[in-house]
Design a protein around this motif. Sequence first.
Motif, PDB file in Angstrom:
ATOM      1  N   ASP A   1      10.607  42.284  38.634  1.00 12.21           N
ATOM      2  CA  ASP A   1      11.277  41.025  38.957  1.00 12.21           C
ATOM      3  C   ASP A   1      12.248  40.609  37.872  1.00 12.21           C
TER       4      ASP A   1
ATOM      5  N   CYS B   1      15.336  42.642  37.974  1.00  9.91           N
ATOM      6  CA  CYS B   1      16.200  42.265  39.093  1.00  9.91           C
ATOM      7  C   CYS B   1      16.854  40.909  38.860  1.00  9.91           C
TER       8      CYS B   1
ATOM      9  N   SER C   1      19.794  44.053  42.222  1.00 12.80           N
ATOM     10  CA  SER C   1      18.880  45.033  42.805  1.00 12.80           C
ATOM     11  C   SER C   1      18.939  46.339  42.007  1.00 12.80           C
ATOM     12  N   VAL C   2      17.817  47.016  41.949  1.00 12.43           N
ATOM     13  CA  VAL C   2      17.694  48.204  41.109  1.00 12.43           C
ATOM     14  C   VAL C   2      18.663  49.292  41.580  1.00 12.43           C
TER      15      VAL C   2
ATOM     16  N   SER D   1      22.229  48.400  40.763  1.00 15.71           N
ATOM     17  CA  SER D   1      22.570  48.405  39.340  1.00 15.71           C
ATOM     18  C   SER D   1      22.684  49.833  38.824  1.00 15.71           C
TER      19      SER D   1
ATOM     20  N   THR E   1      15.969  35.495  44.314  1.00  8.14           N
ATOM     21  CA  THR E   1      15.525  35.981  45.618  1.00  8.14           C
ATOM     22  C   THR E   1      15.717  34.841  46.615  1.00  8.14           C
TER      23      THR E   1
ATOM     24  N   SER F   1      12.351  41.159  45.864  1.00 12.01           N
ATOM     25  CA  SER F   1      13.274  41.956  45.095  1.00 12.01           C
ATOM     26  C   SER F   1      13.281  43.393  45.566  1.00 12.01           C
TER      27      SER F   1
ATOM     28  N   LEU G   1      19.616  39.780  47.119  1.00 14.60           N
ATOM     29  CA  LEU G   1      19.533  38.841  46.011  1.00 14.60           C
ATOM     30  C   LEU G   1      20.801  37.993  45.970  1.00 14.60           C
TER      31      LEU G   1
END
Lengths: 626, 202
Positions: A111, A114, A119-120, A123, A245, A451, A457
């Motif tokens: 979290d 993020c 967002s993973v 990114s 979120t 997330s 997001l």
Amino acid sequence: MAEVKPPDSRRCSYFFLYDGSKVRGEGDPTRDGICYFYPEETPLDKQDLLCGQLAGVGRCVSELSSSAVRTLRLRRCKFAIRMKEDLFWALGCSMEVPTVSVRELLDHLIDLFCFYNGSVRQSYQLNSKESLAAEWARCLAHVLSGPSELHCIFQSVRTVDLTNVDPLLLLKAALILQACQRCPLVLAGCVLFRGRVVSTQMPPQLTTKVMVHESDTYSKTQRSSGASTPSADGGPVSSTAVFLTPSELQFLQAAPVDKTSRSRFTPEKDASPKKTRLSRTLSDTPSLESESSRPTSCQSPEKAPFSPSMSGSEDSVFSPAPSQSAAGSPYPSPLSPVRLFSNGGNSYETVEGALDESHYHSFYSSEDGVSQIHSEGDGSAFEENLCLNGGASGGGATCGTTPEPRGADCGGDPLRDDTTAAGDVGVCSRKAEGHKAEMRQPPPGSCAFDSLEESPLIPMTLYTHRVNSLVLALLVEPCFMSDTASMEEVNHSSLASLNGLEAHLRAVSSAAPGAAGPYLFAHYDYIQSTLTTNVSGRPGGAPEHPFVRATSLLHSHFFDTETLQEAIIRSAGTAVYGTRSVAQETYFQQHGASMRNSGIPNQQDSAFSLPSKARHRLLKHGVNLL
Amino acid sequence: MTARKSLLKVILLGDGGVGKSSIMNRYVTNKFDAHLFHTIGVEFLNKTLEVDGSQVTLQIWDTAGQERFRSLRTPFYRGSDCCLLTFSVDDNQSFLNLSNWKKEFIYYADVKEPENFPFVVLGNKVDVTERQVSAEEARMWCQENGDYPYFETSAKDATNVAVAFEEAVHRALAADDKADHLIPTDTVKLHRKPRSATACCS
């Protein structure tokens, strides 16, 4: 000052993020998929081995059971697992750490990442592996940087010592935040003093994330120069991009703040700022006449106003009457949750429901099948309740209606860790059997899911204003930073009070803390996610270790058995008493009491006087066990 | 003459609701907000001024007027260079309480020579039509209590606010100069003797 210590190896042995999409073919090396591995100095072979094994087992089990794996054990290590599409996270801790805590740590870590990076998946498309590795390291350091092991067991928000601070000062802090909210671009905020929360309008989870930036900027200014110490006038203002979120945003918008949707659409505004202003006078109510007639684009009837849980009574007393505003703040952004849910109120629910369900089928719990049944029944009941309050409202919002033990924490999911259950530990407890799942229902809209699952997001800005050791942190619309009028308004409405509050708190904190009594205690508040304790957590705290260990065990038990309310855990020399209610968990150990314990039940046994001792002793710490 | 003080602490005292916070805000930010909440404890703002060619930072401390906030505000009286006693011209009681405010200040600020301490009196809210305190009454009180300067101000329409603060700064600096002037003459004698004595010996 919320210093970032290197991660404690006891708390975390391994952490990695593995991207399965990079390893498709038979010949693809595992290491291509490793996005980040902690400890970074681990030999690559070992990294390969661990990632390969865990990801393989995780994938296999989840395919077989068609549900997500949440925990895996490998030798003396306990791994919390998260999987999303091709991404695979694992956080390994020693077996001593309660399973629930390991999971919370991992959820919190993801979290946090993020929150500051978005967002993973995205990114990793936008940034280099190296720069994101630094981000993971930073997040990991923060997640594990609690002052003591207890803070690791209970993922708590650190607050100022409330017994030491005049409640009027807490009110003052709450009023500063309310004054800032008069600017429609300001969503919510918190006031921090020396890395601890004085007042917050945000749910505990979000507050914790915001505090990371604060401690980062603090250590940066400390390092960069002693000369440019922040002065009381103007104060250094900083900002950074963050990502909320949808449920977090929903929660913040549900708070009773008088804002006009109009000014959102036209930030140049000045249309009628006077009229829409929130009076700071107690008796005043905001004037509604001009706005209430405006049709709002959002028909959601669900947005009952909630007080943010943390600022407690002050807020509920001093918040203005619920106004039209909460319902009338649709975002210009297409990502707005209002849009998301207004046309399909059920869609989110269904997603939630499905998630919950899958959660119960987990690696370990699938053995007993009981949880699965509960998950469906209770889940739906809860969702109904939820729906009344706001289709997709955040976990925190539910605090207002349902006292829910796992208030706003992440991943407080109901997986039962049978592997660490009772058995080998001597627990003498008044324990009623019969597992019910409603208490441990994962908070709806728990950020862990947000997330990671479909919900996009929403970019926001975190604005901070520092006055010496005091920091005002506000979540603001991204356009706030370019809106000089709004910045000035916020600055003018808060600066004098911040200066004053800083002066007050500095005077308070110089008072020496009272000596710890001949006992140890820890008190955790689910609703506010706060931990009160006299356990120092200093390195030389060897005598405290049994207490921490017992607390950790009891915490696991409380989590596993909702009907369990009180328990005493004992050795030949000492005993620790634990009790919990829907809102809190308390642990107590008396020192120096001679244990009259013959090994058979005995009325003279001093362990049985622990509950009354705890009640008596803890009153002066503001802990009421009556 | 030693360098002048570069930070002056000016404190606003008076009953709750007479407009202390508004006066401060008007002077520093030139804004007026009719819906201010009670001040809790103390607050302050800084303003940099140029006085006789040198920079002076004026630190204006605004205090809570309500009795229940007394314990929060009194620790911050110490170190004040000037005290602005404030009342509201449409509230006679706030005027009658001026003496109490003065007493409270002298006690908690631990003022050594109360008769020489610079006080300035402000009658705020002159924009209000129904006055309860006349300008003559107020001037009379000022004269009887130590010949304090008196200003009729309005934070709402900015009447006399800046003038009053400027006067406060001048009084504070003047008192400071006086103290500078007085204290050295006393201490010089004490310090010189031993110094000259050692000089003789060596």
